[in-house]
Design a protein around this motif. Structure first.
Motif, PDB file in Angstrom:
ATOM      1  N   UNK A   1       0.817  -1.210   0.000  1.00  0.00           N
ATOM      2  CA  UNK A   1       0.000   0.000   0.000  1.00  0.00           C
ATOM      3  C   UNK A   1       0.855   1.265   0.000  1.00  0.00           C
ATOM      4  N   UNK A   2       2.054   1.177   0.564  1.00  0.00           N
ATOM      5  CA  UNK A   2       2.924   2.347   0.655  1.00  0.00           C
ATOM      6  C   UNK A   2       3.964   2.406  -0.466  1.00  0.00           C
ATOM      7  N   UNK A   3       3.927   1.440  -1.366  1.00  0.00           N
ATOM      8  CA  UNK A   3       4.854   1.442  -2.490  1.00  0.00           C
ATOM      9  C   UNK A   3       6.304   1.239  -2.088  1.00  0.00           C
ATOM     10  N   UNK A   4       6.533   0.428  -1.075  1.00  0.00           N
ATOM     11  CA  UNK A   4       7.873   0.205  -0.539  1.00  0.00           C
ATOM     12  C   UNK A   4       8.324  -1.213  -0.885  1.00  0.00           C
ATOM     13  N   UNK A   5       9.572  -1.338  -1.323  1.00  0.00           N
ATOM     14  CA  UNK A   5      10.134  -2.632  -1.674  1.00  0.00           C
ATOM     15  C   UNK A   5      11.010  -3.170  -0.547  1.00  0.00           C
TER      16      UNK A   5
END
Length: 276
Positions: A147-151
């Motif tokens: 949801x936060x676009x974090x890898x």
């Protein structure tokens, strides 16, 4: 045509602690509003006694106000249905702690175990929020990398993982287990992977063999023999109420080949052990 009735197969199964419960709604998709009262009603309707609840508001918009909403729910504050109108008020923290203390003194089994949420897009603020939550007695934090676009390889994830492990907090994390195991490796971390898909179960089992603190949710392990393949002490019931259908996971667990004591462990015993 007669509609399929899962209740007979689910039988008397009762979940004593569900590790994957959300309050709030996704603004970019259709779905239930996720008000505190409606979420608790859904859990009760499916014989789920207690939920480890995290806030979508905290994940998507504002950590502090969303987390305070969940703390208010855990304290039995019905005003939590107002979705954070007064959340984030420093003066409210003492009231929340007092209410929580009252619950502990009376021995009441609350319907909510509060789970703090942090924003991986703000690693400095996330660690600051973890410190605040730990002081308030929160035992688990939740990560929303998708949801936060974090890898998984982002420095923020390892930074938060170290902090949580250092404080002895349980981490409930979304994301593909084939990648998101890496930031937690070698930290003696207690982690529950909430999105382990049965297609990726082999990868979880391989990494978990070297990490005794790694656990997985049941939510996406709906294929034949999936639950039976995981060591029963590493498996925790998760429904993602109200954004997933609880009866799916209930039905799979109730009809599994696990022994009664193993089912009881998966249905809450393991989660209670982790969350103290």
């Amino acid at each position: 045509m007669t509609a399929f009735d899962a209740s007979k197969l689910v039988g008397e199964l009762e979940v004593t602690l569900d590790v994957d419960v959300l309050v709030g709604a996704y603004p970019d998709r259709d779905g239930p509003p996720g008000t505190p009262r409606s979420v608790l009603d859904t859990l009760a309707a499916h014989r789920i006694r207690v939920g480890a609840v995290a806030s979508l508001r905290a994940a998507l918009f504002d950590m502090r106000s969303g987390n305070d909403e969940v703390l208010a729910m855990a304290a039995g504050d019905d005003a939590g249905d107002d979705a954070g109108d007064d959340a984030g008020d420093d003066a409210g923290d003492d009231e929340i702690l007092a209410l929580a203390s009252d619950d502990a003194e009376t021995g009441r089994d609350p319907a909510v175990v509060p789970v703090g949420t942090v924003d991986l897009r703000d690693p400095i603020g996330a660690v600051r929020e973890i410190d605040r939550l730990a002081e308030l007695g929160v035992k688990a934090i939740r990560l929303f990398p998708d949801e936060q676009g974090v890898e998984a390889g982002f420095p923020s994830v390892r930074h938060v993982a170290r902090k949580a492990a250092g404080l002895g907090l349980v981490v409930l994390t979304g994301g593909d287990v084939r990648r998101f195991w890496q930031p937690f490796s070698g930290l003696d971390a207690k982690v529950v992977f909430l999105d382990t898909h049965f297609y990726h179960l082999g990868d979880f089992l391989v990494v978990a063999a070297d990490e005794p603190g790694f656990h997985t949710s049941t939510r996406l392990l709906n294929s034949p023999d999936a639950l039976e393949t995981v060591p029963p002490d590493r498996l925790l019931y998760g429904s993602r109420t109200p954004h997933y259908e609880p009866v799916v996971s209930l039905l799979r667990l109730a009809t599994s080949g696990l022994k009664p004591d193993e089912i009881a462990a998966v249905a809450g015993g393991n989660a209670r052990r982790l969350l103290g």
